[in-house]
Design an enzyme around this catalytic site. Structure first.
Site, mmCIF file in Angstrom:
data_model
loop_
_atom_site.group_PDB
_atom_site.id
_atom_site.type_symbol
_atom_site.label_atom_id
_atom_site.label_comp_id
_atom_site.label_asym_id
_atom_site.label_seq_id
_atom_site.Cartn_x
_atom_site.Cartn_y
_atom_site.Cartn_z
ATOM 1 N N GLY A 40 -13.675 81.749 -16.264
ATOM 2 C CA GLY A 40 -14.526 82.929 -16.187
ATOM 3 C C GLY A 40 -14.625 83.434 -14.757
ATOM 4 O O GLY A 40 -15.695 83.783 -14.275
ATOM 5 N N ASN B 265 -9.506 80.410 -12.734
ATOM 6 C CA ASN B 265 -8.871 81.109 -13.859
ATOM 7 C C ASN B 265 -9.258 82.580 -13.817
ATOM 8 O O ASN B 265 -10.426 82.918 -13.630
ATOM 9 C CB ASN B 265 -9.342 80.503 -15.169
ATOM 10 C CG ASN B 265 -8.647 79.191 -15.474
ATOM 11 O OD1 ASN B 265 -8.226 78.474 -14.563
ATOM 12 N ND2 ASN B 265 -8.515 78.884 -16.741
ATOM 13 N N ASP C 177 -8.747 71.784 -24.281
ATOM 14 C CA ASP C 177 -10.158 72.176 -24.330
ATOM 15 C C ASP C 177 -10.847 71.562 -25.541
ATOM 16 O O ASP C 177 -10.764 72.084 -26.647
ATOM 17 C CB ASP C 177 -10.279 73.705 -24.360
ATOM 18 C CG ASP C 177 -11.732 74.149 -24.387
ATOM 19 O OD1 ASP C 177 -12.629 73.281 -24.381
ATOM 20 O OD2 ASP C 177 -11.976 75.366 -24.416
ATOM 21 N N ASP D 16 -3.208 77.264 -21.232
ATOM 22 C CA ASP D 16 -4.641 77.443 -21.017
ATOM 23 C C ASP D 16 -5.384 77.294 -22.353
ATOM 24 O O ASP D 16 -4.940 77.843 -23.367
ATOM 25 C CB ASP D 16 -4.868 78.846 -20.428
ATOM 26 C CG ASP D 16 -6.310 79.090 -20.044
ATOM 27 O OD1 ASP D 16 -7.008 78.128 -19.706
ATOM 28 O OD2 ASP D 16 -6.722 80.273 -20.075
ATOM 29 N N HIS D 17 -6.477 76.564 -22.322
ATOM 30 C CA HIS D 17 -7.299 76.368 -23.525
ATOM 31 C C HIS D 17 -6.491 75.968 -24.752
ATOM 32 O O HIS D 17 -6.609 76.598 -25.806
ATOM 33 C CB HIS D 17 -8.108 77.627 -23.859
ATOM 34 C CG HIS D 17 -9.267 77.827 -22.947
ATOM 35 N ND1 HIS D 17 -10.422 77.103 -23.041
ATOM 36 C CD2 HIS D 17 -9.436 78.669 -21.898
ATOM 37 C CE1 HIS D 17 -11.266 77.490 -22.088
ATOM 38 N NE2 HIS D 17 -10.685 78.426 -21.374
ATOM 39 N N HIS E 204 -16.893 83.323 -19.601
ATOM 40 C CA HIS E 204 -15.621 84.005 -19.876
ATOM 41 C C HIS E 204 -15.872 85.490 -20.125
ATOM 42 O O HIS E 204 -16.940 85.872 -20.585
ATOM 43 C CB HIS E 204 -14.959 83.415 -21.111
ATOM 44 C CG HIS E 204 -14.376 82.052 -20.881
ATOM 45 N ND1 HIS E 204 -14.900 80.926 -21.441
ATOM 46 C CD2 HIS E 204 -13.322 81.651 -20.146
ATOM 47 C CE1 HIS E 204 -14.180 79.877 -21.076
ATOM 48 N NE2 HIS E 204 -13.216 80.290 -20.280
ATOM 49 N N GLY E 205 -14.865 86.290 -19.862
ATOM 50 C CA GLY E 205 -14.945 87.713 -20.205
ATOM 51 C C GLY E 205 -15.746 88.507 -19.195
ATOM 52 O O GLY E 205 -15.845 88.152 -18.030
HETATM 53 ZN ZN LIG Z 1 -11.310 79.448 -19.787
#
Ligand SMILES: [Zn+2]
Length: 284
Positions: free
Chosen positions: A211, A232, A103, A81-82, A182-183
């Site tokens: 996110g 995700n 990314d 991921d990323h 995100h977050g």
């Molecule tokens: Zn992400």
């Protein structure tokens, strides 16, 4: 057992599911995710983000992800991921990952195209698939403040550019910006459902939601039916792990060893993921 990213997303599209992509930087998260996938008999994506490599490296937790996914009765994609560096994606493939996200969303467009193409070529050598990103989603998987930029439409993915990007790079899935961050959400997320339809049609590939923590079940379902097939998910699951640990410590203050705390963490993540997948894998 392992299945490819393409197979997992096609299965999601056929059934009207959003395939859960869960970051599992710790062993508790990993075993919880696997047990939930087995219990519900659903395909799942186990993800390791480059930003989590200092927690546990791709050679340690990543090797455990590949081994446990391979021998499980449930179907898994094991995914970087990323990845912000090709070198990191390569390390994942060498451990046995069969999918990766490159990314380059913060790079100039042509630079994003160029390195994403490199990632696609590298994936082909390993029989793996690539997700890339266009448009900017505020925040990062490290949980830093993500309230900045919420609802900023200038960050959203442009469908015409997305079509050009997918054609030039040959990616299998595209992470797009349509209103998630995100977050943790500090402001109400504003999702643009019409944009998802336009992006899915223009690109011809499944759309990925980053996110995914903190959206309502209705919001997930609306996105899935419009073409989001990979969701995700990390922040709320890891938050559940912490809260499970804290609750255990509060009710067992005399504990002098760590192992029962990790069991409490795992059980809390299982509960959180069970709720998530009940929503994402609802028959459309
Ligand atoms: Zn992400």
């Amino acid at each position: 057992m392992l299945i490819s990213l393409k197979e997992a997303l096609a299965y999601g599209e056929e059934n009207g599911y959003g395939i859960a992509a869960v970051n599992t930087p710790t062993f508790e998260m990993l075993t919880a995710a696997i047990s939930v996938a087995e219990r519900f008999d659903i395909p799942m994506i186990l993800a390791h983000a480059e930003v989590h490599d200092p927690v546990n490296s791709v050679e340690s937790i990543g090797a455990a992800m590949v081994a446990l996914a391979t021998r499980s009765s449930a179907k898994f994609v094991v995914h970087i991921d990323h990845g912000e560096n090709i070198e990191f994606i390569k390390r994942g493939f060498e451990v046995g990952f069969n999918s990766a996200m490159f990314d380059g969303s913060r790079l100039p467009y042509e630079e994003n195209v160029r390195i994403t193409k490199e990632a696609v070529a590298l994936a082909k050598e390993h029989g793996a698939h690539i997700e890339a990103e266009l448009g900017v989603m505020p925040g990062r998987e490290d949980g830093k403040d993500s309230s900045e930029g919420v609802g900023d439409r200038t960050l959203y993915t442009d469908p015409a550019l997305a079509a050009d990007f997918v054609e030039k790079t040959g990616v299998d899935a595209l992470a797009c910006s349509f209103g998630t961050v995100h977050g943790l959400y500090k402001a109400e997320p504003k999702l643009d459902y019409d944009l998802i339809v336009q992006l899915r049609e223009a690109t011809g590939v499944p759309i990925v939601m980053h996110g995914g923590s903190g959206l309502s079940h209705e919001e997930y379902r609306e996105c899935i039916t419009r073409g989001v097939q990979k969701i995700n998910y990390y922040t709320y699951a890891d938050k559940a792990a912490l809260q499970g640990s804290q609750a255990f410590l509060a009710s067992n203050p005399e504990t002098y060893v760590m192992a029962p705390v990790t069991v409490a963490a795992r059980e809390a993540v299982e509960q959180d993921l069970a709720q998530l997948v009940t929503c994402l894998y609802q028959k459309a």
